[in-house]
Design an enzyme around this catalytic site. Structure first.
Site, PDB file in Angstrom:
ATOM      1  N   LYS B 193      73.909  33.906  62.134  1.00 25.59           N
ATOM      2  CA  LYS B 193      73.507  35.434  62.539  1.00 25.59           C
ATOM      3  C   LYS B 193      73.711  36.418  61.695  1.00 25.59           C
ATOM      4  CE  LYS B 193      76.204  38.510  64.760  1.00 25.59           C
ATOM      5  NZ  LYS B 193      75.363  39.497  63.912  1.00 25.59           N
ATOM      6  N   GLU B 267      86.219  32.304  56.399  1.00 30.87           N
ATOM      7  CA  GLU B 267      86.515  33.207  55.029  1.00 30.87           C
ATOM      8  C   GLU B 267      86.689  34.848  55.347  1.00 30.87           C
ATOM      9  OE1 GLU B 267      86.771  31.467  52.045  1.00 30.87           O
ATOM     10  OE2 GLU B 267      85.219  29.761  52.053  1.00 30.87           O
ATOM     11  N   CYS B 301      85.556  41.094  49.700  1.00 34.12           N
ATOM     12  CA  CYS B 301      87.342  40.583  49.785  1.00 34.12           C
ATOM     13  C   CYS B 301      87.628  40.100  49.421  1.00 34.12           C
ATOM     14  CB  CYS B 301      86.256  39.409  51.455  1.00 34.12           C
ATOM     15  SG  CYS B 301      85.335  38.132  50.624  1.00 34.12           S
ATOM     16  N   GLU B 398      93.345  45.675  54.256  1.00 35.33           N
ATOM     17  CA  GLU B 398      91.939  45.849  53.184  1.00 35.33           C
ATOM     18  C   GLU B 398      91.391  46.799  53.530  1.00 35.33           C
ATOM     19  OE1 GLU B 398      89.366  43.034  55.672  1.00 35.33           O
ATOM     20  OE2 GLU B 398      88.858  42.424  52.936  1.00 35.33           O
TER      21      GLU B 398
END
Lengths: 294, 488
Positions: B193, B267, B301, B398
């Protein structure tokens, strides 16, 4: 002439290289098959577990910084010390329902397993590390580092071998650990702490608690300063409980079903399971020769 | 905030526009799911719009998946696994992967253009990084397919089954390649997806896979939002989950599958420390800092979003950094001169703006480029905050945008302590000319990737993945294989 009165041993727990009783003051009375009491064993509390994790975290830096050679020597020393105390462990195993033959076998296997993993301390890195042939002008390599503090739920059916078989690869890899001993067969685990204490192992690298899984499992799963859990009892509900409790800090949960009496548990992949892969890049020739230059 | 004009402005060295043409690409108006080798209409009959974030205009409609579509895809993948893919000689599997790699190279330009149109990243990055690396991943893992026994001595690796793979919007095609290539090489089939805002290159990949002749059902792609991802995660027919995305969603996935035997690799997020020592080559370090945080608009990331500068060089380094930021061109992702493209979506734009406002409110010193900004679309100026406290949310969370939080340090021990003081552990950067210092830092930083005197380098042979709450498992290299294999 009256017979000599035996000195009975008070079993303690092992935290940070000392032997306290549980801070809770509680105890439990596991029985063997003959319905004889194995003693007033410490019923460790959640606070004991937290204290043990603090000790393990404190010990982690020094232990993981030791040279692989030094770790190897210390594991081998454990085997030497255990060899010298064979009779004590055989007696304790027999007290916990083993036949003499089985008890001897379990002690032998435990000693041999320590020797086996002592030998891996300075070798697994070469098996699992790599220099990676990247398509740019960089030197790039991947090496292993220990995951950190590992909680070990020792095998319930084995008083000594279960504990040793998983402790050895985990500390061989530079981790520190907190072990919850077999609930119903706890004697050898504490006596084994005495072996550790006499083997030049720094205090806090291995901490051993006795008590009940039903009380401590959720704490083991949810503690935010535990990096990984090693679980070997194969009980589905317990494993689910650990997995669900561990989500907040994404612990690495490893479950094993090895037959400990065979050599199948003797492999470096268990060491590898409690390692993190770190990949390092450095330019070759021109510093900062990044491809994506602005 | 006032700031000195720098010379390049006075001299008017502006670049003439150099837009990449979109005339040669083929985009359909509507994209269906790719299930069992065919394009299938969504069972809901519904489609959602894929938006060009640089213009806020619709590019194409994409099928909105639901549980029925996912179920169909998983069944197709299972059938293909049982009947075709797991029983095919590994060397034949390899050839299909080589074919896919080659086809991506042949169509690289089309993929690059669509990637930039759909996701907002500068064409230079899609052209030079995303697409070539995607092809390289297929090449790399193709070769592993018939060599797996050599990767795991004494172990007899076996494929797992059907992998459910959920990927993010920051490197759409590249993440699809990271997921699909090793999964297929190891003999698994997949249901993938793509992220809701960036489905188009995945669907172009589906067309390419069809063209490659890959057996039906080996790769299935279902589009939609997080609900579709949740359907994949909880589907009984899935044996393995591979997820790249936020830490929050990663934890949710863990929770969903705790009662099952599904294997998982995650991850997740990061808040990387990029550490500059006084003995670093400063000009190169400035390039690395800029590349570390403004590459792909900071939607990375492993972005170097926390800059640690040794106090003795703070003033000169910040000045150099500001001067460099002034020269960055923010604008049309399709322009080959563009350095910083469009923020991927309106909602991400709002998130980043929220953090910038927060930084101002916290009283941090802000510096933003004075560059010209496009009128339409979602853009944010490269932003720098100084005097950031360790406790500031800008130093802890983040942001996933072009916002850099600068802190200072005096000693090596201090900076290691600060750098490691985060629940994340994905990546880190170190800048110094002293070799022993590099090795001290690289071995003490708790992160899965450490870049020394460089930053944001990627390669299929190089394992990628994090410590702690940045997830577990590795992608890339030999280490990336074990995520898609089981052992006796």
């Amino acid at each position: 002439m009256s017979e000599r009165i035996n000195i009975l041993k008070t079993y303690k727990i092992y935290i940070g290289g000392s032997f306290p009783r549980t801070e809770s003051g509680r105890f439990y009375n596991p029985m063997n098959a003959k319905k004889e009491s194995l003693g007033n064993i410490c019923l460790s509390s959640r606070k004991d577990f937290r204290n043990a994790v603090v000790a393990a975290r404190k010990a982690f830096g020094d232990w993981s910084d030791r040279t692989a050679f030094n770790r190897s020597q210390i594991l081998y020393r454990m085997a030497e010390v255990l060899e010298g105390r064979r009779e004590q462990f055989i007696a304790e195993l027999m007290q916990q329902d083993s036949s003499r033959k089985d008890a001897e076998k379990e002690v032998n296997l435990s000693i041999d397993r320590l020797v086996y993993f002592a030998g891996w301390c300075d070798k697994y890195q070469q098996i699992f590390s790599s220099v990676n042939p990247v398509a740019s002008s960089h030197f790039n390599f991947s090496a292993l580092e220990p995951t950190g503090v590992v909680a070990i739920v020792a095998n319930k059916d084995s008083s000594l071998l279960g504990l040793v078989s998983y402790m050895a690869p985990i500390i061989a890899g530079g981790n520190s650990c907190v072990i919850l001993a077999s609930e119903n067969k706890p004697l050898c685990s504490i006596s084994f702490a005495e072996v550790l204490n006499a083997s030049d192992l720094p205090g806090g690298v291995v901490n051993i608690l006795t008590g009940k899984k039903s009380e401590l499992l959720s704490q083991i799963g949810s503690h935010m300063d535990v990096n990984a859990v090693c679980y070997t009892d194969g009980i589905k509900d317990e494993l689910i409980q650990l997995k669900e409790a561990s989500i907040d800090n994404l612990k690495r949960i490893k479950s094993y079903m090895y037959d400990l009496t065979t050599v199948e548990v003797e492999n470096p992949y268990i060491i590898n399971d409690f390692q993190e892969v770190k990949t390092t890049w450095h330019p070759i020739e021109v510093i900062g020769a990044a491809k994506a230059s602005y | 905030m006032s700031k000195k004009k720098i010379e390049t402005e006075k001299m008017n060295w502006e670049y003439a526009a150099a837009p990449e043409s979109a005339s040669h690409i083929q985009l359909k108006e509507k994209y269906d799911h790719f299930i069992n080798g065919k394009f299938e209409k969504p069972s809901s009959g519904k489609y959602f719009d894929s938006i060009n974030p640089a213009t806020a205009k619709k590019i194409a409609a994409v099928a909105e998946g639901n549980s029925k579509d996912v179920d169909k895809a998983v069944k197709a993948a299972r059938k293909a696994y049982d009947n075709v893919w797991s029983v095919m000689p590994a060397s034949e599997r390899a050839k299909y992967l080589f074919r896919i790699a080659r086809l991506i190279q042949e169509k690289a330009r089309e993929f690059a253009v669509i990637e930039s149109l759909d996701g907002g990243k500068p064409i230079r990055e899609s052209r030079d990084i995303d697409i070539p690396l995607a092809a390289a991943h297929f090449f790399y893992y193709a070769g592993w397919a018939d060599k797996l026994d050599y990767a795991f001595p004494n172990r007899k690796p076996k494929s797992i089954g059907v992998a459910g793979q959920i990927i993010p919007w920051n490197f759409p095609l590249l993440m699809a390649a990271w997921k699909i290539a090793p999964a297929l090489a190891c003999g698994n089939t997949v249901v993938l997806k793509p992220a809701e805002t960036t489905s188009l290159t995945a669907m172009k990949l589906a067309e390419l896979i069809q063209e490659s002749g890959l057996p039906d059902g080996v790769v299935n792609i279902v589009t939609g939002d997080g609900k579709v991802g949740a359907e994949i995660v909880s589907h009984d027919g899935i044996d393995k989950i591979a997820f790249t995305g936020s830490t929050d969603v990663g934890k949710l996935i863990q929770k969903t599958i705790a009662k099952t035997d599904k294997k998982v690799t995650l991850e997740l997020g990061g808040k990387a420390a990029n550490i500059v020592f006084e003995d670093a080559p400063l000009d190169q370090a400035v390039e690395g800092i800029v590349n570390g945080i403004y590459f792909n608009q900071g939607h990375v990331c492993c972005a170097g979003s926390r800059l640690f500068v040794q106090e003795s060089i703070k003033d000169i380094l910040i000045k150099k950094l500001q001067d460099r930021i002034e020269t960055l061109i923010v604008g049309d992702p399709m322009d080959k001169n563009t350095d910083v493209g469009a923020i991927n979506s309106k909602s991400q734009w709002e998130t980043i703006q929220g953090y910038i406002e927060l930084g101002k409110k916290e009283g941090l010193e802000i510096f933003q480029s004075s560059c010209k900004m496009p009128k339409d679309g979602y853009f944010i100026k490269p932003t720098l905050f100084t005097k950031v406290a360790q406790s500031s949310r800008l130093a802890k969370e983040e942001i996933f945008g072009p916002v850099l939080a600068v802190q200072t340090f005096r000693t090596v021990d201090e900076v290691i302590e600060k750098a490691n003081n985060t629940p994340y552990g994905l990546s880190a950067g170190v800048w110094t000319d002293k070799g022993s210092k590099i090795f001290n830092l690289t071995s003490r930083l708790r992160a899965g990737i450490v870049w020394a005197n460089t930053y944001n380098q990627f390669d299929p042979t190089s394992p990628f993945g994090g410590y702690k709450e940045s997830g577990f498992g590795r992608e890339g290299g030999l280490h990336g294989l074990s995520a898609y294999l089981k052992f006796d």
